[in-house]
Write a protein that holds these residues in place. Structure first.
Motif, mmCIF file in Angstrom:
data_model
loop_
_atom_site.group_PDB
_atom_site.id
_atom_site.type_symbol
_atom_site.label_atom_id
_atom_site.label_comp_id
_atom_site.label_asym_id
_atom_site.label_seq_id
_atom_site.Cartn_x
_atom_site.Cartn_y
_atom_site.Cartn_z
ATOM 1 N N ASP A 409 0.830 -1.207 0.000
ATOM 2 C CA ASP A 409 0.000 0.000 0.000
ATOM 3 C C ASP A 409 0.865 1.257 0.000
ATOM 4 N N VAL A 410 1.925 1.247 0.813
ATOM 5 C CA VAL A 410 2.838 2.398 0.850
ATOM 6 C C VAL A 410 3.488 2.602 -0.514
ATOM 7 N N GLN A 411 3.943 1.533 -1.149
ATOM 8 C CA GLN A 411 4.561 1.639 -2.466
ATOM 9 C C GLN A 411 3.588 2.219 -3.491
ATOM 10 N N GLU A 412 2.334 1.799 -3.426
ATOM 11 C CA GLU A 412 1.324 2.331 -4.347
ATOM 12 C C GLU A 412 1.140 3.831 -4.141
ATOM 13 N N ARG A 413 1.160 4.265 -2.893
ATOM 14 C CA ARG A 413 1.000 5.695 -2.611
ATOM 15 C C ARG A 413 2.201 6.488 -3.110
ATOM 16 N N ILE A 414 3.400 5.923 -2.930
ATOM 17 C CA ILE A 414 4.602 6.611 -3.417
ATOM 18 C C ILE A 414 4.541 6.762 -4.930
ATOM 19 N N ALA A 415 4.190 5.674 -5.625
ATOM 20 C CA ALA A 415 4.123 5.706 -7.084
ATOM 21 C C ALA A 415 3.050 6.675 -7.564
ATOM 22 N N ALA A 416 1.906 6.688 -6.899
ATOM 23 C CA ALA A 416 0.820 7.583 -7.303
ATOM 24 C C ALA A 416 1.206 9.041 -7.087
ATOM 25 N N PHE A 417 1.986 9.315 -6.046
ATOM 26 C CA PHE A 417 2.378 10.699 -5.777
ATOM 27 C C PHE A 417 3.293 11.220 -6.874
ATOM 28 N N GLY A 418 4.273 10.425 -7.271
ATOM 29 C CA GLY A 418 5.202 10.866 -8.303
ATOM 30 C C GLY A 418 4.565 10.908 -9.678
ATOM 31 N N GLY A 419 3.687 9.945 -9.965
ATOM 32 C CA GLY A 419 3.048 9.899 -11.275
ATOM 33 C C GLY A 419 3.982 9.379 -12.358
ATOM 34 N N ASP A 420 3.521 9.494 -13.581
ATOM 35 C CA ASP A 420 4.261 8.932 -14.719
ATOM 36 C C ASP A 420 5.238 9.914 -15.351
ATOM 37 N N ASP A 421 5.062 11.194 -15.106
ATOM 38 C CA ASP A 421 5.928 12.186 -15.744
ATOM 39 C C ASP A 421 7.288 12.251 -15.055
ATOM 40 N N PRO A 422 8.350 12.613 -15.779
ATOM 41 C CA PRO A 422 9.671 12.766 -15.155
ATOM 42 C C PRO A 422 9.662 13.861 -14.098
ATOM 43 N N ALA A 423 10.491 13.677 -13.096
ATOM 44 C CA ALA A 423 10.610 14.684 -12.047
ATOM 45 C C ALA A 423 11.648 15.728 -12.454
ATOM 46 N N GLU A 424 11.417 16.963 -12.023
ATOM 47 C CA GLU A 424 12.415 18.024 -12.193
ATOM 48 C C GLU A 424 13.257 18.056 -10.920
ATOM 49 N N VAL A 425 14.522 17.669 -11.027
ATOM 50 C CA VAL A 425 15.379 17.452 -9.862
ATOM 51 C C VAL A 425 16.341 18.616 -9.675
ATOM 52 N N THR A 426 16.370 19.150 -8.462
ATOM 53 C CA THR A 426 17.303 20.222 -8.107
ATOM 54 C C THR A 426 17.946 19.892 -6.767
ATOM 55 N N THR A 427 19.241 20.120 -6.659
ATOM 56 C CA THR A 427 19.935 19.884 -5.397
ATOM 57 C C THR A 427 20.464 21.199 -4.849
ATOM 58 N N TYR A 428 20.599 21.246 -3.532
ATOM 59 C CA TYR A 428 20.979 22.487 -2.863
ATOM 60 C C TYR A 428 22.078 22.234 -1.839
ATOM 61 N N ARG A 429 22.947 23.228 -1.740
ATOM 62 C CA ARG A 429 24.037 23.236 -0.765
ATOM 63 C C ARG A 429 23.794 24.393 0.173
ATOM 64 N N VAL A 430 23.888 24.160 1.482
ATOM 65 C CA VAL A 430 23.619 25.223 2.453
ATOM 66 C C VAL A 430 24.831 25.431 3.354
ATOM 67 N N ARG A 431 25.015 26.694 3.749
ATOM 68 C CA ARG A 431 26.131 27.071 4.607
ATOM 69 C C ARG A 431 25.710 28.244 5.491
ATOM 70 N N ARG A 432 26.249 28.270 6.691
ATOM 71 C CA ARG A 432 26.135 29.495 7.492
ATOM 72 C C ARG A 432 27.089 30.528 6.897
ATOM 73 N N PRO A 433 26.723 31.808 6.934
ATOM 74 C CA PRO A 433 27.605 32.836 6.391
ATOM 75 C C PRO A 433 28.874 32.983 7.228
ATOM 76 N N ASP A 434 29.929 33.488 6.607
ATOM 77 C CA ASP A 434 31.186 33.700 7.341
ATOM 78 C C ASP A 434 30.998 34.706 8.465
#
Length: 434
Positions: A409-434
């Protein structure tokens, strides 16, 4: 070699469906009644047969034996039905008491309703009430048994000092449970200004396949470099949906340096506060296009699990799923959020959850998955080998392959959430300022 046995359950202090126990008891009562009626019928038939000289002795012997067997079966079925009902009463009291403790300080009407149900259930059986109280008393002392066993095995060479370490760890974990720590609640920090953190997109968004399994979720959690990954689904005017994957602690000895995923943030999150690692997750989602109320699937490992748990109870988005691996805290996000908690019983970090919520947490279908990741005691236990993201990836894969219908059931929910279309993937780097 790790132990591949899994414990998959709905969460809470116990993992018993009391309605099923009562249904089984009802079936046994029906069988007991049927056996009793059949036994009486045999007695009647036997008396009639013994009235005739030709069948008297054979009928008497056969009928009496069979009637006695049916009486015994009827009595055993009736006794077992009584034990199942008694067990259901015990577990009902345990669950109601756990729910009452979880409701402390909340809606008074909910607490009053639980109090009435507890009183009614206790009045049904004083013996069941006593057994339930024993379970509630011993649960905090026994829930970390595997972890303490492995700590004890690892520190055997230290002699008395090792024994003191085992006893000390048990007392510390019990104290955390008594204080109610390890449960994500709305920020207790008031209106404090959010910490200053720089959030930088690592690269231009790329297309990627949507996940369909728990192992796929675990594999997307950043291992090094970037701490946050965001996937956006539903382009071209359809409903926007986002998945965010949050890494664990990157600087376990750091307090306030450039790396915000440090011990300082761990302490703040564990104390029920926001942190320098939480705010960038909200910022990254916004940078990827998420707006208040948009649906988000949150996935976090270790400190990342504490962050996603806070996001479910305090964030501006509609978190529809919170999947955590080895998190030191657990959230109770309410009935609108599916909660999947994966933890190793020989891992010290999720032991800080104080056993998690005593009552079931999350929407219907939420599950807790537990496993002993590294059964033989050794120095790897002291080095938190069972806490590695790779170990949790293995557990996720075993869970996917378990064939458990709740996991399906969990797997079905994960698959339904993402759907069939490709995902737009972005990654982020975070830092405290100097």
């Amino acid at each position: 070699m790790s132990d591949d046995s899994l414990d998959i359950r709905d969460g809470g202090v116990i993992a018993v469906d009391t309605e099923r126990l009562r249904m089984a008891a009802a079936v046994l009562v029906s069988l007991s009644t049927g056996c009793g009626e059949l036994g009486r019928a045999f007695e009647t038939t036997t008396r009639e047969l013994t009235a005739h000289e030709a069948t008297a002795w054979p009928a008497a012997a056969l009928g009496a034996d069979f009637a006695r067997l049916l009486d015994e079966l009827s009595a055993e079925a009736s006794a077992l039905a009584g034990k199942l009902r008694d067990a259901a009463d015990v577990y009902d009291i345990v669950e109601l008491e756990a729910a009452r403790r979880a409701a402390a300080g909340g809606d008074r009407r909910v607490a009053d309703s639980l109090d009435r149900r507890i009183d009614e259930t206790r009045e049904r059986s004083s013996e069941a009430a006593a057994r339930a109280d024993l379970l509630l008393t011993t649960w905090p002392l026994l829930r970390h048994g595997e972890l303490q066993r492995q700590i004890g095995g690892a520190v055997v060479p230290l002699g008395l000092l090792g024994g003191a370490a085992v006893a000390g760890s048990g007392l510390a974990l019990s104290a955390l449970g008594a204080l109610g720590l390890g449960r994500a609640t709305p920020d207790r920090g008031g209106n404090a200004s959010p910490p200053l953190v720089e959030v930088t997109r690592s690269a231009a968004p790329v297309a990627g396949a949507a996940p369909t399994t728990l192992a796929a979720l675990a594999a997307r959690i950043p291992r090094e470099g970037d701490q946050i990954r965001v996937e956006r689904y539903g382009g071209d005017g359809s409903e926007r949906r986002f998945a965010v994957y949050v890494a664990g602690t990157r600087s376990p000895l750091g307090f306030g340096g450039r790396e915000p995923f440090d011990m300082s943030s761990n302490v703040q999150l564990y104390a029920g506060r926001s942190s320098a690692s939480y705010e960038p997750v909200v910022s990254a989602l916004r940078a990827a296009g998420a707006r208040p109320g948009d649906a988000v699937l949150a996935v976090g490992y270790s400190q990342g699990g504490a962050i996603t748990s806070r996001l479910t109870v305090d964030g501006p988005f509609r978190v529809v799923g919170n999947v955590t691996f080895g998190s030191p805290v657990q959230a109770d996000p309410g009935d609108a959020t599916l909660q999947v908690t994966v933890r190793h019983t020989d891992d010290l970090v999720p032991a800080l959850q104080s056993g998690g919520h005593p009552d079931r947490a999350g929407a219907a279908g939420s599950i807790v998955v537990e496993r002993v990741a590294d059964p033989p005691p050794g120095m790897a236990d002291v080095a938190l080998g069972a806490h590695s993201i790779d170990a949790y990836g293995d557990t996720a894969a075993l869970t996917d392959a378990s064939g458990d219908p709740r996991v399906d059931d969990v797997q079905e929910r994960i698959a339904a959430f993402g759907g069939d279309d490709p995902a737009e993937v972005t990654t982020y780097r975070v830092r405290r300022p100097d």
